[in-house]
Write a protein that holds these residues in place. Structure first.
Motif, short mmCIF file in Angstrom:
data_model
loop_
_atom_site.label_atom_id
_atom_site.label_comp_id
_atom_site.label_asym_id
_atom_site.label_seq_id
_atom_site.Cartn_x
_atom_site.Cartn_y
_atom_site.Cartn_z
N LEU A 183 -5.54 -0.66 -6.56
CA LEU A 183 -6.77 -1.41 -6.28
C LEU A 183 -7.97 -0.80 -7.00
O LEU A 183 -8.79 -1.51 -7.60
CB LEU A 183 -7.04 -1.41 -4.77
CG LEU A 183 -6.63 -2.64 -3.97
CD1 LEU A 183 -6.89 -2.41 -2.49
CD2 LEU A 183 -7.33 -3.89 -4.45
N LEU B 216 -3.60 1.75 -2.91
CA LEU B 216 -5.06 1.91 -3.01
C LEU B 216 -5.45 2.39 -4.40
O LEU B 216 -6.52 2.02 -4.91
CB LEU B 216 -5.55 2.89 -1.95
CG LEU B 216 -5.46 2.41 -0.49
CD1 LEU B 216 -5.75 3.55 0.47
CD2 LEU B 216 -6.41 1.24 -0.24
N ALA C 263 -9.87 -6.19 -2.75
CA ALA C 263 -8.81 -7.13 -2.38
C ALA C 263 -9.43 -8.40 -1.81
O ALA C 263 -10.47 -8.37 -1.16
CB ALA C 263 -7.88 -6.50 -1.35
N SER D 264 -12.46 -2.25 -1.61
CA SER D 264 -11.88 -1.90 -2.90
C SER D 264 -11.60 -3.12 -3.77
O SER D 264 -11.08 -2.99 -4.88
CB SER D 264 -10.58 -1.10 -2.71
OG SER D 264 -10.86 0.15 -2.10
N LEU E 80 0.81 -1.22 0.00
CA LEU E 80 0.00 0.00 0.00
C LEU E 80 0.84 1.26 0.00
O LEU E 80 0.39 2.31 -0.46
CB LEU E 80 -0.93 0.01 1.23
CG LEU E 80 -2.00 -1.09 1.27
CD1 LEU E 80 -2.85 -0.93 2.53
CD2 LEU E 80 -2.87 -1.06 0.02
N TYR F 270 -5.34 -10.03 2.85
CA TYR F 270 -4.55 -8.98 3.51
C TYR F 270 -3.57 -9.67 4.45
O TYR F 270 -3.98 -10.36 5.38
CB TYR F 270 -5.47 -8.03 4.29
CG TYR F 270 -4.82 -6.73 4.72
CD1 TYR F 270 -5.13 -5.54 4.07
CD2 TYR F 270 -3.93 -6.68 5.78
CE1 TYR F 270 -4.56 -4.34 4.45
CE2 TYR F 270 -3.34 -5.49 6.17
CZ TYR F 270 -3.67 -4.32 5.51
OH TYR F 270 -3.09 -3.13 5.89
N GLN G 292 -7.55 -3.02 6.46
CA GLN G 292 -8.07 -4.26 5.88
C GLN G 292 -9.48 -4.08 5.31
O GLN G 292 -9.74 -4.48 4.17
CB GLN G 292 -8.07 -5.38 6.92
CG GLN G 292 -8.61 -6.70 6.40
CD GLN G 292 -8.41 -7.85 7.35
OE1 GLN G 292 -7.37 -8.48 7.35
NE2 GLN G 292 -9.40 -8.14 8.18
N ASN H 94 -10.22 7.05 -0.61
CA ASN H 94 -8.86 6.54 -0.78
C ASN H 94 -7.87 7.66 -1.09
O ASN H 94 -6.75 7.67 -0.60
CB ASN H 94 -8.81 5.49 -1.90
CG ASN H 94 -9.45 4.18 -1.48
OD1 ASN H 94 -9.68 3.93 -0.31
ND2 ASN H 94 -9.74 3.33 -2.45
N ARG I 50 -10.98 -1.38 4.32
CA ARG I 50 -10.93 -0.50 3.15
C ARG I 50 -10.48 -1.28 1.92
O ARG I 50 -11.03 -1.12 0.83
CB ARG I 50 -9.98 0.68 3.42
CG ARG I 50 -9.82 1.65 2.26
CD ARG I 50 -8.87 2.77 2.64
NE ARG I 50 -9.42 3.56 3.72
CZ ARG I 50 -10.21 4.62 3.55
NH1 ARG I 50 -10.54 5.00 2.34
NH2 ARG I 50 -10.66 5.29 4.58
N CYS I 51 -9.47 -2.12 2.09
CA CYS I 51 -8.98 -2.92 0.97
C CYS I 51 -10.04 -3.93 0.51
O CYS I 51 -10.20 -4.17 -0.69
CB CYS I 51 -7.69 -3.64 1.35
SG CYS I 51 -6.27 -2.53 1.54
N VAL J 88 -3.09 -8.03 -0.64
CA VAL J 88 -2.38 -6.88 -0.08
C VAL J 88 -1.33 -7.40 0.90
O VAL J 88 -1.66 -8.14 1.83
CB VAL J 88 -3.34 -5.90 0.61
CG1 VAL J 88 -2.57 -4.80 1.33
CG2 VAL J 88 -4.31 -5.30 -0.40
N GLU K 93 -3.61 -3.70 9.82
CA GLU K 93 -4.85 -4.21 9.23
C GLU K 93 -6.10 -3.64 9.89
O GLU K 93 -7.17 -3.58 9.29
CB GLU K 93 -4.90 -5.75 9.29
CG GLU K 93 -4.82 -6.36 10.66
CD GLU K 93 -3.41 -6.80 11.03
OE1 GLU K 93 -3.29 -7.71 11.87
OE2 GLU K 93 -2.45 -6.24 10.49
#
Length: 206
Positions: free
Chosen positions: A65, A62, A97, A95, A54, A100, A89, A148, A91-92, A79, A85
């Motif tokens: 992503l 991000l 993912a 998006s 990241l 993580y 985590q 993001n 947020r990913c 990720v 995390e």
């Protein structure tokens, strides 16, 4: 033939991840050290798996992503980062993912995450949200409501980057960065840009 892309700006980490991928049967492994390189490789090759940090020069993971998500690319994103995390985590996940993994873990966790993704599963940490105090929970909610791009600029400001440097790094105008800075101060309820660094450090954003 299994293909993967490593998006990471530290050569030693890239080498370690490349070894893990080779052990997991990946024959074609691409490498990128910034967002621009990653975007070009994704457009040209669409690898099966993306191992994504990241924090890197020239933008945020991000951003990568978001580009994968908006372009509807059929690649699984794992990720692999040093960022906490607890704050990143979810947020990913939103998006796109599918896994993580913290760099603080040993590489066996990366192996397990890759195996899970290739078997059609996700791989995320159990978050200890119940252990957070009221202030942490309140500030986490503030962070979750940042876009993001706002989060990326907050991280840059917290690291001491000047507006001009951030503008060049993220391909924005100086005025746009200033607007983001003002908005962040308001959204996070801090007194000035100086306090943005304290907020970021307190919440393990850098």
């Amino acid at each position: 033939m299994r293909s993967a892309l490593i998006v990471e700006d530290h050569p030693v980490v890239r080498a370690a991840v490349k070894l893990v991928l080779a052990q997991e049967g990946f024959k074609r492994i691409y490498e990128a050290c910034n967002v621009g390189q990653a975007s070009a490789i994704l457009r040209e090759h669409t690898p099966l798996l993306v191992i994504l940090d990241l924090m890197m020069s020239g933008g945020s993971g991000l951003d990568v992503l978001e580009r994968i998500k908006t372009s509807n690319l059929s690649c699984a994103v794992l990720v692999f980062t040093s960022l906490d995390e607890l704050f990143f985590q979810e947020r990913c996940m939103r998006s796109g993912a599918l896994a993580y993994v913290s760099k603080t873990n040993d590489l066996s966790q990366l192996h397990k995450a890759i195996q899970a993704l290739m078997a059609g599963y996700t791989y995320f940490a159990q978050l200890p949200s119940a252990s957070m105090d009221a202030m942490q929970q309140s500030e986490k909610q503030m962070i979750d409501h940042l876009s993001n791009r706002e989060l990326t600029i907050l991280q840059c400001l917290a690291k001491g980057d000047a507006n001009k440097v951030i503008a060049e790094k993220l391909y924005l105008s100086h005025k746009t960065v200033s607007t983001y800075k003002t908005r962040l101060i308001e959204k996070l309820g801090v007194q000035s840009a100086v306090h943005l660094r304290d907020f970021a450090l307190r919440n393990h954003l850098i």
